[in-house]
Design an enzyme around this catalytic site. Structure first.
Site, PDB file in Angstrom:
ATOM      1  N   VAL A  13     -27.245 -18.717 -52.999  1.00  0.00           N
ATOM      2  CA  VAL A  13     -27.383 -19.610 -51.844  1.00  0.00           C
ATOM      3  C   VAL A  13     -28.080 -18.819 -50.743  1.00  0.00           C
ATOM      4  O   VAL A  13     -27.748 -17.652 -50.508  1.00  0.00           O
ATOM      5  CB  VAL A  13     -26.013 -20.128 -51.354  1.00  0.00           C
ATOM      6  CG1 VAL A  13     -26.189 -21.116 -50.204  1.00  0.00           C
ATOM      7  CG2 VAL A  13     -25.229 -20.775 -52.487  1.00  0.00           C
ATOM      8  N   ALA A  14     -29.019 -19.453 -50.062  1.00  0.00           N
ATOM      9  CA  ALA A  14     -29.804 -18.730 -49.056  1.00  0.00           C
ATOM     10  C   ALA A  14     -28.914 -18.142 -47.970  1.00  0.00           C
ATOM     11  O   ALA A  14     -28.947 -16.933 -47.700  1.00  0.00           O
ATOM     12  CB  ALA A  14     -30.845 -19.668 -48.437  1.00  0.00           C
ATOM     13  N   ASP A  15     -28.087 -18.994 -47.345  1.00  0.00           N
ATOM     14  CA  ASP A  15     -27.308 -18.451 -46.221  1.00  0.00           C
ATOM     15  C   ASP A  15     -26.145 -17.597 -46.679  1.00  0.00           C
ATOM     16  O   ASP A  15     -25.665 -16.750 -45.917  1.00  0.00           O
ATOM     17  CB  ASP A  15     -26.880 -19.543 -45.230  1.00  0.00           C
ATOM     18  CG  ASP A  15     -26.021 -20.629 -45.831  1.00  0.00           C
ATOM     19  OD1 ASP A  15     -25.977 -20.740 -47.061  1.00  0.00           O
ATOM     20  OD2 ASP A  15     -25.407 -21.389 -45.057  1.00  0.00           O
ATOM     21  N   CYS A  16     -25.697 -17.766 -47.925  1.00  0.00           N
ATOM     22  CA  CYS A  16     -24.656 -16.860 -48.435  1.00  0.00           C
ATOM     23  C   CYS A  16     -25.269 -15.478 -48.651  1.00  0.00           C
ATOM     24  O   CYS A  16     -24.617 -14.447 -48.424  1.00  0.00           O
ATOM     25  CB  CYS A  16     -24.059 -17.399 -49.719  1.00  0.00           C
ATOM     26  SG  CYS A  16     -23.244 -19.003 -49.470  1.00  0.00           S
ATOM     27  N   GLU A  57     -25.340 -13.991 -45.230  1.00  0.00           N
ATOM     28  CA  GLU A  57     -24.030 -13.516 -44.771  1.00  0.00           C
ATOM     29  C   GLU A  57     -23.608 -12.273 -45.545  1.00  0.00           C
ATOM     30  O   GLU A  57     -23.033 -11.337 -44.976  1.00  0.00           O
ATOM     31  CB  GLU A  57     -22.958 -14.612 -44.913  1.00  0.00           C
ATOM     32  CG  GLU A  57     -23.196 -15.864 -44.070  1.00  0.00           C
ATOM     33  CD  GLU A  57     -23.280 -15.617 -42.565  1.00  0.00           C
ATOM     34  OE1 GLU A  57     -22.861 -14.533 -42.100  1.00  0.00           O
ATOM     35  OE2 GLU A  57     -23.790 -16.509 -41.852  1.00  0.00           O
TER      36      GLU A  57
END
Ligand code: LAN
Length: 747
Positions: free
Chosen positions: A473-476, A479
């Site tokens: 996942v891009a934002d994972c 993070e």
């Protein structure tokens, strides 16, 4: 000592590299043996369950994860005995004490593998799918699980005897029929008082013919609805040439991976053999005689309580042709399509260790594999073994989580929250363990079939849950990267994630940037927005393609800013450009009132925090016109201060998500309050009284042991379904207090 009810004590959470399995009276910690005692319940066990899992949804439909937390606390809690550094004034001292207490409590919840387990329930349409898979395949859950599921379903029945699409929602046909059918499959008698009332709800609202399309699908599988009453899924579309704009490889991966096995079931017209229960259900669910229902007329029938998105005229027109094609279809082509689909879903099973991308395709893939390979096939057995990865026990019973967990996501946030101030360094073992989890969760290899099945390259990425599930996942990734860098910077551990792996993460993030400058979820946006016209779900919005989101974009921009600091020379020009375009996207999403709409958390406070965080971090570094950034920040601060409640907190309800209008909760919510405070502090907002009032609200809500109580639901997807993030009530207050303490406390 916290009160652990004896019925709760029979359940234990087993974890291994992020995998979470609830076991009934386990003899050991071995996940492979977790079912050992699940079928041998005594009457006393059952009576205790019924008593100890009583839950009052009318005081708060959100359970507080007490079964997991109380056990963890009793096993591991210890008072913090270290030295808390001196703050500059009594106010700041109170905040620092509360922060340490909050981190100390939260550290006790961390599992041995380093992640923070937690309830990820909320939606009510997931467990029914799994129960239908279990029923049709003749693979029932053990008795302990069935009892607990029954308790859960009854615990979430609304006052009007129906059920919502999620635990906070008003009753809908989808929610009500699916829970009703689930309870019947679990063995509840139709004459049970609460079932009779639920049937009243269904019939008063027009009967199950008005259930939305996904419900029609499940009922058809169960042979309680005729496949003729279902718009064609046109399985042949999977054979389309790839360049066609409507080829499903361009869909949002969640829609793609759900409509894939659905199309297989549809092609095979899978339906359970008739039996007494099914014949009875046919009478129970409809207002008219089942045999006389005009099925083709029901294809677009929809209960008005469920209607969220309309079928577009284009889709209706297409359905006209694809439904017509069903009467003349070419058998050879249909077989070819079904074979291809089966191959594709086998690949998804293999790529995810049979966990699958999410709870919906998990259930439907199981049905397909059972149908294609049989109950005794190794593939089907592997599926069944992973049903349990989705089940969660809390004081409201046993539910199906919305994913196989939120492990990496929560751990990355928790780590960043604690390390924001030096007080986090008082918990070096906790940080070391979470670093270990972050390390083992980074994806380091590609599947041999990734290109064949349209997967985005993922070496260096992080998933939302576990590496084994393995959907990047891009934002994972963002993070995970920011958290890893924060740990490295803290000097608390010897870095194991080397420069190459960090740079691979940055590469993945760059590869995920869309042409609009923003970042989407799992993949690039692969088709134009008009594809949304083909959304057949009726209950979800914006599900057809992967859109750029404020939150995802902000997270990616922040991580690129972090990597620039750590490795200034690494792809410097590209990263600077990517940050600039990301900022432009975020600015473009800001509303006239200064807020941002959040697609994955509730709601305006969530995305406004992300927007402000990214912009503030980029400000004054030459990435963008700083005057423009400053104006955006000050507009956002105006928005936030305008929403502060008299008690100093902020609070939104899930209605913000579905109506797109800020909807204030009756009481302040700690999670919203923390987001608003994080944003204001990131912005350097200069009216200290506003911030201090918010901090005081967080302090006033903290429990004696350092927890905060579970309040309203805080996650969402597709605008209309809510999802629980049990860890948020700790992570975000801790983060806000860390940020506050950073300014006032010297470690
Ligand atoms: C999630 C969970 C995490 C979430 C964030 C990382 C928070 C977000 O920033 C990006 C989107 C993502 C990855 C996300 C997408 C949609 C998911 C997978 C979920 C909300 C968890 C469950 C949901 C999934 C679609 C539920 C199944 C329902 C269907 C409509 C298929």
């Amino acid at each position: 000592m916290l009160n652990v009810k004896s019925g709760w004590k029979n359940w234990r959470l087993l974890t291994d590299k992020g995998r979470q399995i609830w076991a009934f009276k386990p003899g050991s910690n071995a996940i492979s043996e977790h079912l050992q005692n699940a079928d041998s319940l005594s009457d006393d066990d059952i009576a205790r369950m019924a008593e100890d899992f009583q839950f009052d949804k009318f005081s708060n439909p959100n359970s507080g994860d007490k079964v997991f937390r109380h056990a963890a606390m009793n096993a591991r809690f210890h008072e913090f005995t270290g030295q808390i550094p001196q703050a500059g004034n009594p106010e700041a001292q109170q905040a620092a004490d509360a922060l340490v207490k909050g981190m100390n409590y939260y550290a006790c919840l961390q599992s041995d593998d380093g992640h923070w387990p937690g309830d990820y329930g909320g939606p009510l349409f997931l467990l029914p799918g799994l129960l239908i898979a279990a029923y049709i395949s003749g693979t029932p859950f053990p008795k302990a699980h069935r009892e607990m599921m029954t308790l859960y379903l009854f615990n979430h029945q609304n006052e009007d005897a129906g059920w919502g699409m999620h635990i906070e929602g008003e009753s809908t046909m989808f929610g009500t029929v699916m829970q009703y059918v689930s309870l019947r499959l679990l063995g509840v008698d139709k004459n049970h008082e609460r079932m009779a009332k639920a049937r009243g709800w269904i019939k008063n609202n027009g009967g199950a013919t008005g259930i939305p399309s996904w419900g029609k699908f499940y009922l058809a599988i169960l042979n309680c609805y005729d496949w003729q009453g279902f718009n064609s899924l046109f399985p042949e579309m999977w054979l389309f040439p790839k360049w066609l704009p409507v080829h499903p490889w361009r869909y949002w991966c969640h829609s793609r991976m759900v409509y894939l096995p659905m199309a297989y079931c549809y092609a095979q017209r899978i339906s359970a053999p008739e039996n007494a229960l099914i014949l009875s259900l046919r009478e129970e669910l409809y207002s008219e005689d089942f045999a006389t229902i005009n099925w083709p007329k029901q294809r677009n029938a929809l209960c008005e309580k469920d209607a969220y998105t309309q079928l577009s005229p284009v889709l209706k027109w297409m359905n006209f042709f694809t439904n017509g094609y069903e009467t003349v279809k070419c058998a050879w082509l249909r077989k070819k399509a079904a074979d291809y689909i089966l191959k594709y879903l086998n690949a998804e099973d293999e790529q995810t260790g049979y966990i699958n991308i999410g709870p919906v395709n998990k259930a439907i893939n199981s049905i397909c594999i059972w149908q294609a390979h049989g109950k005794d096939s190794p593939q089907f057995k592997k599926h069944v073994a992973r049903w349990y990865d989705y089940l969660w026990v809390a004081e409201d019973g046993m539910k199906m989580n919305g994913y196989n967990g939120s492990q990496l996501w929560d751990t990355a946030f928790a780590t960043r929250a604690m390390l924001e101030s030096d007080l986090g360094k008082l918990f070096p073992e906790t940080i070391a363990k979470s670093y270990q989890f972050i390390e083992l969760s980074q994806i380091q290899a590609e599947h041999p079939t990734h290109a064949e099945f349209f997967r985005h390259p993922m070496i260096g990425s992080w998933p939302f849950s576990t590496a084994e599930q393995g959907w990047p996942v891009a934002d994972c990734t963002a993070e995970g990267l920011s958290a890893a860098l924060a740990v490295h910077q803290s000097g608390l551990v010897k870095p194991v994630i080397d420069e190459q792996r960090l740079q691979q993460a940055a590469d993945v993030i760059l590869s995920y940037q869309n042409a609009d400058g923003g970042w989407a979820t799992y993949e690039l946006t692969r088709a134009p927005k008009w594809l949304e016209k083909l959304n057949p779900s009726e209950v979800f919005a914006d599900i057809m393609i992967d859109y750029s989101w404020t939150e995802c974009t902000a997270a990616c921009v922040i991580s690129l800013l972090d990597i620039q600091v750590a490795y200034p020379a690494y792809r410097a020009d590209e990263i600077r450009k990517a940050i600039g375009a990301g900022l432009r996207f975020i600015l473009g999403q800001q509303k006239a009132d200064g807020s941002w709409y959040g697609g994955w958390g509730v709601c305006f406070t969530y995305a406004t925090w992300f927007g402000v965080e990214a912009i503030s971090k980029a400000k004054d570094k030459g990435y963008y016109d700083d005057a423009v950034l400053a104006t955006a920040i000050s507009r956002a601060c105006d928005f936030l201060t305008g929403k502060q409640k008299a008690d100093g907190g902020w609070g939104e309800t899930f209605k913000s998500c579905s109506t797109l209008v800020y909807t204030e909760a009756a009481t302040s919510q700690v999670v919203n309050t923390a987001w608003a405070l994080l944003a204001l502090m990131a912005a350097g907002f200069d009216d200290k009284a506003v911030i201090e009032k918010g901090i005081r609200l967080l302090l006033s809500r903290q429990t004696d042991d350092g927890d905060w109580l579970q309040e309203n639901i805080s996650g969402v997807f597709n605008y209309n379904c809510m999802i629980t993030y049990a860890n948020y009530r700790n992570i975000f207050p801790i983060w806000a207090l860390s940020r506050y303490s950073k300014r006032h406390v010297q470690a």
